[in-house]
Scaffold this motif. Structure first.
Motif, PDB file in Angstrom:
ATOM      1  N   ILE A   1      74.684 -67.331  19.020  1.00 45.94           N
ATOM      2  CA  ILE A   1      73.772 -68.049  18.108  1.00 45.94           C
ATOM      3  C   ILE A   1      72.798 -69.004  19.015  1.00 45.94           C
ATOM      4  N   VAL A   2      73.368 -69.657  19.896  1.00 51.56           N
ATOM      5  CA  VAL A   2      72.436 -70.607  20.522  1.00 51.56           C
ATOM      6  C   VAL A   2      71.386 -69.675  21.094  1.00 51.56           C
ATOM      7  N   LYS A   3      71.821 -68.423  21.962  1.00 54.59           N
ATOM      8  CA  LYS A   3      70.722 -67.860  22.533  1.00 54.59           C
ATOM      9  C   LYS A   3      69.742 -67.263  21.805  1.00 54.59           C
ATOM     10  N   ARG A   4      70.105 -66.708  20.431  1.00 49.29           N
ATOM     11  CA  ARG A   4      69.257 -66.184  19.362  1.00 49.29           C
ATOM     12  C   ARG A   4      68.080 -67.434  19.028  1.00 49.29           C
ATOM     13  N   VAL A   5      68.801 -68.477  18.949  1.00 47.96           N
ATOM     14  CA  VAL A   5      67.641 -69.685  18.391  1.00 47.96           C
ATOM     15  C   VAL A   5      66.683 -69.755  19.662  1.00 47.96           C
ATOM     16  N   ILE A   6      67.104 -70.019  20.888  1.00 48.76           N
ATOM     17  CA  ILE A   6      66.408 -69.985  22.009  1.00 48.76           C
ATOM     18  C   ILE A   6      65.394 -68.915  22.114  1.00 48.76           C
ATOM     19  N   HIS A   7      66.035 -67.614  21.840  1.00 52.93           N
ATOM     20  CA  HIS A   7      65.120 -66.392  21.662  1.00 52.93           C
ATOM     21  C   HIS A   7      64.077 -66.576  20.757  1.00 52.93           C
ATOM     22  N   THR A   8      64.047 -67.249  19.682  1.00 49.39           N
ATOM     23  CA  THR A   8      63.210 -67.278  18.478  1.00 49.39           C
ATOM     24  C   THR A   8      62.240 -68.424  18.638  1.00 49.39           C
ATOM     25  N   SER A   9      62.559 -69.564  19.625  1.00 46.85           N
ATOM     26  CA  SER A   9      61.678 -70.553  19.788  1.00 46.85           C
ATOM     27  C   SER A   9      61.057 -70.761  21.128  1.00 46.85           C
ATOM     28  N   ALA A  10      61.866 -70.156  22.518  1.00 49.87           N
ATOM     29  CA  ALA A  10      61.644 -70.396  23.718  1.00 49.87           C
ATOM     30  C   ALA A  10      61.931 -71.802  24.202  1.00 49.87           C
ATOM     31  N   ASP A  11      62.628 -72.381  23.406  1.00 52.40           N
ATOM     32  CA  ASP A  11      62.875 -73.629  23.629  1.00 52.40           C
ATOM     33  C   ASP A  11      64.490 -73.961  23.947  1.00 52.40           C
ATOM     34  N   PHE A  12      64.634 -74.373  25.239  1.00 52.64           N
ATOM     35  CA  PHE A  12      66.029 -74.796  25.723  1.00 52.64           C
ATOM     36  C   PHE A  12      66.561 -76.052  25.120  1.00 52.64           C
ATOM     37  N   ASP A  13      66.017 -76.814  24.476  1.00 48.70           N
ATOM     38  CA  ASP A  13      66.415 -77.715  24.222  1.00 48.70           C
ATOM     39  C   ASP A  13      67.589 -77.455  22.829  1.00 48.70           C
ATOM     40  N   TYR A  14      67.540 -76.616  22.438  1.00 46.57           N
ATOM     41  CA  TYR A  14      68.653 -76.149  21.482  1.00 46.57           C
ATOM     42  C   TYR A  14      70.134 -75.859  22.073  1.00 46.57           C
ATOM     43  N   TYR A  15      69.821 -75.575  23.479  1.00 42.29           N
ATOM     44  CA  TYR A  15      71.192 -75.850  24.004  1.00 42.29           C
ATOM     45  C   TYR A  15      71.822 -76.938  23.757  1.00 42.29           C
ATOM     46  N   ASP A  16      71.091 -78.211  23.871  1.00 44.55           N
ATOM     47  CA  ASP A  16      71.688 -79.303  23.672  1.00 44.55           C
ATOM     48  C   ASP A  16      72.042 -79.807  22.078  1.00 44.55           C
ATOM     49  N   ASN A  17      70.886 -79.547  21.400  1.00 39.33           N
ATOM     50  CA  ASN A  17      70.811 -79.978  20.170  1.00 39.33           C
ATOM     51  C   ASN A  17      71.846 -79.359  19.311  1.00 39.33           C
ATOM     52  N   MET A  18      72.323 -78.118  19.484  1.00 33.15           N
ATOM     53  CA  MET A  18      73.351 -77.376  18.187  1.00 33.15           C
ATOM     54  C   MET A  18      74.697 -77.979  18.461  1.00 33.15           C
ATOM     55  N   LYS A  19      74.952 -78.248  16.973  1.00 35.34           N
ATOM     56  CA  LYS A  19      76.230 -78.768  16.894  1.00 35.34           C
ATOM     57  C   LYS A  19      77.000 -77.919  15.885  1.00 35.34           C
ATOM     58  N   PHE A  20      78.167 -77.520  16.076  1.00 37.82           N
ATOM     59  CA  PHE A  20      78.935 -76.720  15.223  1.00 37.82           C
ATOM     60  C   PHE A  20      80.440 -77.387  14.876  1.00 37.82           C
TER      61      PHE A  20
ATOM     62  N   GLU B   1      68.620 -68.269  32.686  1.00 31.44           N
ATOM     63  CA  GLU B   1      68.034 -69.702  32.970  1.00 31.44           C
ATOM     64  C   GLU B   1      69.161 -70.766  32.525  1.00 31.44           C
ATOM     65  N   LEU B   2      70.049 -70.249  31.650  1.00 33.66           N
ATOM     66  CA  LEU B   2      71.064 -71.158  31.176  1.00 33.66           C
ATOM     67  C   LEU B   2      71.607 -71.767  32.448  1.00 33.66           C
ATOM     68  N   GLY B   3      72.111 -70.534  33.057  1.00 31.63           N
ATOM     69  CA  GLY B   3      72.675 -70.789  34.556  1.00 31.63           C
ATOM     70  C   GLY B   3      74.149 -71.243  34.220  1.00 31.63           C
TER      71      GLY B   3
ATOM     72  N   GLU C   1      64.635 -56.860  23.564  1.00 30.44           N
ATOM     73  CA  GLU C   1      65.531 -57.944  23.315  1.00 30.44           C
ATOM     74  C   GLU C   1      66.721 -58.095  24.149  1.00 30.44           C
ATOM     75  N   LYS C   2      67.159 -56.917  24.874  1.00 32.40           N
ATOM     76  CA  LYS C   2      68.263 -57.060  25.476  1.00 32.40           C
ATOM     77  C   LYS C   2      67.780 -57.631  26.835  1.00 32.40           C
ATOM     78  N   ARG C   3      66.714 -57.591  27.461  1.00 37.64           N
ATOM     79  CA  ARG C   3      66.068 -58.188  28.521  1.00 37.64           C
ATOM     80  C   ARG C   3      65.991 -59.515  28.281  1.00 37.64           C
ATOM     81  N   SER C   4      65.449 -60.048  27.229  1.00 39.59           N
ATOM     82  CA  SER C   4      64.932 -61.416  26.694  1.00 39.59           C
ATOM     83  C   SER C   4      66.288 -62.345  26.905  1.00 39.59           C
TER      84      SER C   4
END
Lengths: 213, 213
Positions: B37-56, B24-26, B14-17
């Motif tokens: 939170i954003v990273k754990r969602v990307i971790h669970t989906s392998a989908d970087f779209d969540y970087y843009d999608n997530m609104k708080f 990759e978020l750079g 998990e740490k390495r992930s």
């Protein structure tokens, strides 16, 4: 704010969703017995990448439906995948879903052998005295262990649904399954998940229930 | 085939992930209390779209942690989301996770009122005599009902995690939550899921457990 929703009856939401998916897939073609699986995975993820990702070994869908009719069980690597599989039709076939990941003997074996619990859970599954379909949505080490047990002649799964998600050893573990002689459905690349594993199982179960398999 | 895996100890996967995700978020920057939170969602989906999608909404993470410390419960719309939430730390706070979707009284109320079961499950949640955080990963009608009950003064959630996935009324239902005064975490657009809802809850619970919240 005005609540401005599409007027779709609850019972029709899934039907309408599949129509939208079919529309957006457009010219992209999927063989008839695979289309409900690919579309259900897109339905569960809203991610059209799965159109390209999903790999099916020859005749795997029919092999799975035949195994289920012969009383095969499904073994998952997470409680989430187990909880997402619709058991209603499965139970009419005498089937059931097992997940050993939280079992005490599995935790103990993993600790003793210095493996992941997923590895130990696959060892436990290999001792089941009935045909098994694996649905792996999380742990690459589960896929690696299935491959090892198969290679050593200690396990002969009816099929492997191999869709773990992640960044470490996920792609490699899927490549092992893709390269093997085990019947398989794999989401190549990093994407997948427990929800995807459950969606694939459900798509096949619904086709069987509806007389399409 | 040779089994050629990265040498990473199970405990370090998990740490390495998360390191890979951060790499990759750079340059893309995320505020410190939101990044896990954003990273754990990307971790669970392998989908970087969540970087843009997530609104708080403003301060929502601290509002959720405070509510959990004050004994708030979490209400999900699916058994999958419930099953994916790590209860170990939550239980030390006196918290628990409820999912009413399969309850007989909910099925009955839905049938009588011609609503979805998700709608009826939210009505049942509104009758809970304790603070509630909603984690909705599947049913847009759950979000719509939460919005209606809030607007009518019948429900005042501590926060709404609104991440249903899908093609019909999903975007619209999320826009209702985004437009409201309820503290919220929303994955804008079509994407989301029970796994995403659980990942958001877990990210917050792990930050609290580790003294970071």
């Amino acid at each position: 704010m005005k609540i401005d929703l599409q007027k779709v009856l609850p019972a029709d939401i899934e039907k309408r969703s599949f129509e939208i998916i079919t529309e957006e897939l457009g010219e992209r073609n999927i063989p008839e017995e695979l289309a409900p699986i690919v579309k259900r995975v897109i339905h569960t993820s809203a991610d059209f990448d799965y159109y390209d990702n999903m790999k099916f070994s020859e005749g795997v869908v029919h092999k799975i439906s035949k195994a289920l009719r012969n009383g095969a069980c499904i073994v998952t690597d997470t409680q989430m995948a187990k909880s997402g599989i619709n058991k209603r039709f499965l139970e009419t076939l005498g089937g059931e879903v097992f997940c050993f990941i939280s079992d005490e003997d599995v935790a103990k074996a993993a600790k003793e052998n210095g493996t992941t619990r997923a590895t130990a859970a696959m060892d436990k599954a290999a001792r089941l005295d009935r045909p098994v379909i694996f649905a792996i949505g999380n742990a690459p080490t589960a896929l690696v262990r299935i491959y090892e047990l198969f290679s050593e002649g200690k396990l002969k799964p009816e099929a492997v649904i191999g869709v773990p998600v992640g960044f470490v050893n996920v792609v490699e573990s899927k490549n092992l399954i893709l390269s093997s002689d085990m019947p398989h459905i794999v989401a190549a690349g990093r994407k997948g998940g427990s929800n995807v594993a459950a969606a694939i199982c459900n798509a096949i179960l619904y086709m069987m229930r509806d007389g399409k398999l």
